[in-house]
Design a protein around this motif. Sequence first.
Motif, PDB file in Angstrom:
ATOM      1  N   GLU A 181       0.603  -0.807   0.111  1.00 33.56           N
ATOM      2  CA  GLU A 181      -0.162  -0.391  -0.176  1.00 33.56           C
ATOM      3  C   GLU A 181       0.801   1.668   0.214  1.00 33.56           C
ATOM      4  O   GLU A 181       0.198   1.933  -0.463  1.00 33.56           O
ATOM      5  CB  GLU A 181      -0.755  -0.192   1.321  1.00 33.56           C
ATOM      6  N   ALA A 182       2.114   1.104   0.817  1.00 31.50           N
ATOM      7  CA  ALA A 182       2.978   1.523   0.869  1.00 31.50           C
ATOM      8  C   ALA A 182       3.360   2.533  -0.430  1.00 31.50           C
ATOM      9  O   ALA A 182       3.676   3.456  -0.898  1.00 31.50           O
ATOM     10  CB  ALA A 182       4.113   1.934   1.803  1.00 31.50           C
ATOM     11  N   MET A 183       3.893   1.513  -1.066  1.00 34.79           N
ATOM     12  CA  MET A 183       4.209   1.421  -2.621  1.00 34.79           C
ATOM     13  C   MET A 183       3.383   2.159  -3.269  1.00 34.79           C
ATOM     14  O   MET A 183       4.454   3.093  -4.586  1.00 34.79           O
ATOM     15  CB  MET A 183       4.836   0.001  -3.230  1.00 34.79           C
ATOM     16  N   ALA A 184       2.253   1.353  -3.349  1.00 40.34           N
ATOM     17  CA  ALA A 184       1.531   1.930  -4.426  1.00 40.34           C
ATOM     18  C   ALA A 184       1.291   4.066  -4.400  1.00 40.34           C
ATOM     19  O   ALA A 184       0.680   3.960  -5.746  1.00 40.34           O
ATOM     20  CB  ALA A 184      -0.131   1.120  -4.216  1.00 40.34           C
ATOM     21  N   LEU A 185       1.436   3.828  -3.078  1.00 39.19           N
ATOM     22  CA  LEU A 185       0.929   5.564  -3.290  1.00 39.19           C
ATOM     23  C   LEU A 185       2.579   6.196  -3.851  1.00 39.19           C
ATOM     24  O   LEU A 185       1.729   7.557  -4.442  1.00 39.19           O
ATOM     25  CB  LEU A 185       1.313   6.725  -1.696  1.00 39.19           C
ATOM     26  N   VAL A 186       3.292   5.884  -4.609  1.00 39.18           N
ATOM     27  CA  VAL A 186       4.599   6.165  -4.974  1.00 39.18           C
ATOM     28  C   VAL A 186       3.832   6.059  -6.985  1.00 39.18           C
ATOM     29  O   VAL A 186       4.471   6.712  -7.461  1.00 39.18           O
ATOM     30  CB  VAL A 186       5.888   5.743  -4.908  1.00 39.18           C
ATOM     31  N   VAL A 187       3.467   4.512  -7.481  1.00 41.73           N
ATOM     32  CA  VAL A 187       3.096   4.484  -8.100  1.00 41.73           C
ATOM     33  C   VAL A 187       2.723   5.688  -9.397  1.00 41.73           C
ATOM     34  O   VAL A 187       3.679   5.704 -10.497  1.00 41.73           O
ATOM     35  CB  VAL A 187       1.847   3.705  -8.390  1.00 41.73           C
ATOM     36  N   PRO A 188       2.421   6.590  -8.862  1.00 41.03           N
ATOM     37  CA  PRO A 188       1.982   8.091  -9.806  1.00 41.03           C
ATOM     38  C   PRO A 188       2.951   8.761 -10.161  1.00 41.03           C
ATOM     39  O   PRO A 188       3.395   9.470 -11.186  1.00 41.03           O
ATOM     40  CB  PRO A 188       0.839   8.661  -9.087  1.00 41.03           C
ATOM     41  N   TYR A 189       4.307   8.605  -9.096  1.00 40.91           N
ATOM     42  CA  TYR A 189       5.641   9.091  -9.462  1.00 40.91           C
ATOM     43  C   TYR A 189       6.406   8.223 -10.250  1.00 40.91           C
ATOM     44  O   TYR A 189       7.788   8.927 -10.305  1.00 40.91           O
ATOM     45  CB  TYR A 189       5.903  10.301  -8.557  1.00 40.91           C
ATOM     46  N   MET A 190       6.113   6.838 -10.857  1.00 34.91           N
ATOM     47  CA  MET A 190       7.025   6.303 -11.277  1.00 34.91           C
ATOM     48  C   MET A 190       7.136   6.643 -13.417  1.00 34.91           C
ATOM     49  O   MET A 190       6.183   6.076 -13.712  1.00 34.91           O
ATOM     50  CB  MET A 190       6.878   4.744 -11.195  1.00 34.91           C
ATOM     51  N   ASP A 191       8.152   6.354 -13.153  1.00 38.89           N
ATOM     52  CA  ASP A 191       8.281   6.049 -14.938  1.00 38.89           C
ATOM     53  C   ASP A 191       8.649   4.900 -15.452  1.00 38.89           C
ATOM     54  O   ASP A 191       7.894   4.134 -14.600  1.00 38.89           O
ATOM     55  CB  ASP A 191       9.148   6.691 -14.983  1.00 38.89           C
ATOM     56  N   ASP A 192       8.191   4.096 -16.423  1.00 36.63           N
ATOM     57  CA  ASP A 192       8.017   3.051 -16.885  1.00 36.63           C
ATOM     58  C   ASP A 192       9.206   1.873 -15.960  1.00 36.63           C
ATOM     59  O   ASP A 192       9.253   0.325 -15.618  1.00 36.63           O
ATOM     60  CB  ASP A 192       7.820   2.631 -18.161  1.00 36.63           C
ATOM     61  N   ALA A 193      10.147   2.062 -16.101  1.00 37.81           N
ATOM     62  CA  ALA A 193      11.373   1.760 -15.979  1.00 37.81           C
ATOM     63  C   ALA A 193      11.093   1.326 -13.754  1.00 37.81           C
ATOM     64  O   ALA A 193      10.956   0.104 -13.320  1.00 37.81           O
ATOM     65  CB  ALA A 193      12.591   1.840 -15.353  1.00 37.81           C
ATOM     66  N   GLY A 194      10.057   2.609 -13.110  1.00 35.37           N
ATOM     67  CA  GLY A 194       9.708   1.904 -11.980  1.00 35.37           C
ATOM     68  C   GLY A 194       8.848   1.332 -11.772  1.00 35.37           C
ATOM     69  O   GLY A 194       8.713   0.369 -10.624  1.00 35.37           O
ATOM     70  N   ILE A 195       8.415   1.442 -12.753  1.00 38.24           N
ATOM     71  CA  ILE A 195       6.463   0.382 -12.655  1.00 38.24           C
ATOM     72  C   ILE A 195       6.739  -0.818 -12.996  1.00 38.24           C
ATOM     73  O   ILE A 195       6.607  -1.869 -12.269  1.00 38.24           O
ATOM     74  CB  ILE A 195       5.265   1.275 -13.927  1.00 38.24           C
ATOM     75  N   ASP A 196       8.244  -1.493 -13.953  1.00 39.98           N
ATOM     76  CA  ASP A 196       8.857  -2.508 -13.954  1.00 39.98           C
ATOM     77  C   ASP A 196       9.256  -3.326 -12.945  1.00 39.98           C
ATOM     78  O   ASP A 196       8.891  -4.236 -13.057  1.00 39.98           O
ATOM     79  CB  ASP A 196       9.665  -2.800 -15.411  1.00 39.98           C
ATOM     80  N   ALA A 197      10.025  -2.712 -12.472  1.00 40.30           N
ATOM     81  CA  ALA A 197      10.797  -3.214 -11.192  1.00 40.30           C
ATOM     82  C   ALA A 197       9.458  -3.492  -9.605  1.00 40.30           C
ATOM     83  O   ALA A 197       9.771  -4.411  -9.083  1.00 40.30           O
ATOM     84  CB  ALA A 197      11.117  -1.581 -10.540  1.00 40.30           C
ATOM     85  N   ASP A 203       4.907  -9.686  -7.715  1.00 40.46           N
ATOM     86  CA  ASP A 203       4.902 -10.317  -7.770  1.00 40.46           C
ATOM     87  C   ASP A 203       5.986 -11.595  -7.035  1.00 40.46           C
ATOM     88  O   ASP A 203       5.170 -12.717  -6.944  1.00 40.46           O
ATOM     89  CB  ASP A 203       5.911 -10.949  -9.363  1.00 40.46           C
ATOM     90  N   HIS A 204       7.034 -11.042  -6.829  1.00 38.12           N
ATOM     91  CA  HIS A 204       7.888 -12.072  -5.639  1.00 38.12           C
ATOM     92  C   HIS A 204       6.750 -12.459  -4.631  1.00 38.12           C
ATOM     93  O   HIS A 204       6.792 -13.455  -3.936  1.00 38.12           O
ATOM     94  CB  HIS A 204       9.069 -11.652  -5.769  1.00 38.12           C
ATOM     95  N   TYR A 205       6.794 -11.316  -4.419  1.00 43.64           N
ATOM     96  CA  TYR A 205       5.769 -10.958  -2.398  1.00 43.64           C
ATOM     97  C   TYR A 205       4.732 -11.512  -2.044  1.00 43.64           C
ATOM     98  O   TYR A 205       4.293 -12.547  -1.762  1.00 43.64           O
ATOM     99  CB  TYR A 205       5.688  -9.828  -2.294  1.00 43.64           C
ATOM    100  N   GLU A 206       3.155 -11.585  -3.690  1.00 45.65           N
ATOM    101  CA  GLU A 206       2.730 -12.423  -3.397  1.00 45.65           C
ATOM    102  C   GLU A 206       3.031 -14.132  -3.432  1.00 45.65           C
ATOM    103  O   GLU A 206       2.196 -14.530  -3.042  1.00 45.65           O
ATOM    104  CB  GLU A 206       1.964 -12.612  -4.879  1.00 45.65           C
TER     105      GLU A 206
END
Length: 210
Positions: A181-197, A203-206
């Motif tokens: 949830e904390a990481m999701a707050l940062v998604v709007p500020y990510m570029d493609d590389a950040g979203i891919d990472a 996927d890993h933590y799920e």
Amino acid sequence: MRTRDRILETSLDLFNDEGETEQTAVDIANALDISPGNLYYHFKGKDAIIRALFDNFETEMKTILRGSRGRIASLEDNWVYTYIILEEIYDFRFFFRALSVLLDRYPDLATRFRALLAEMRNTIEDILDGLQTADLIEIDPRLRDPLIDQLISTMVFWLSRSALTQSDADERTLIHRTVFEAMALVVPYMDDAGIDALSSLVDHYEKVIK
């Protein structure tokens, strides 16, 4: 283990598991199988125990927050680091499940807790700077403070929300969910590389928590 340390350890377990308001100094002494007089030799009542537990929490949290300086430069590092912070909060979860009540009762602790929040703000600012330097995020300066406020709220009040919703998730799942949830707050500020990472991390933590 010294009697003083046993008192703190047992008190923390009782407060976390059964609620701080439900416990008295006599209850703590009984759980330890010591006399109330022995307990009072070390702590003059439950208030003194709560303050000593806050001392421990404050010391450990400051060490964690100050240990991040310049070391969080990837989303994976940020995920792990946020997990460590939330794990520490979980260890002292009775504070956070009734935070406003306890801080009203202990104004001196409220002052120290606000100082800890200021340390947390500084740490989050440093982490966002590191992610921005790594070209993983780009934040409009006008939106920076609201984002930090949202992140702090997520990290401070997640246990209160869990108690209200009566979540039956185990500790590990609950912490990972809150990190996400904390990481999701940062998604709007990510570029493609950040979203891919981030997608790879999710996927890993799920898989880890299943």
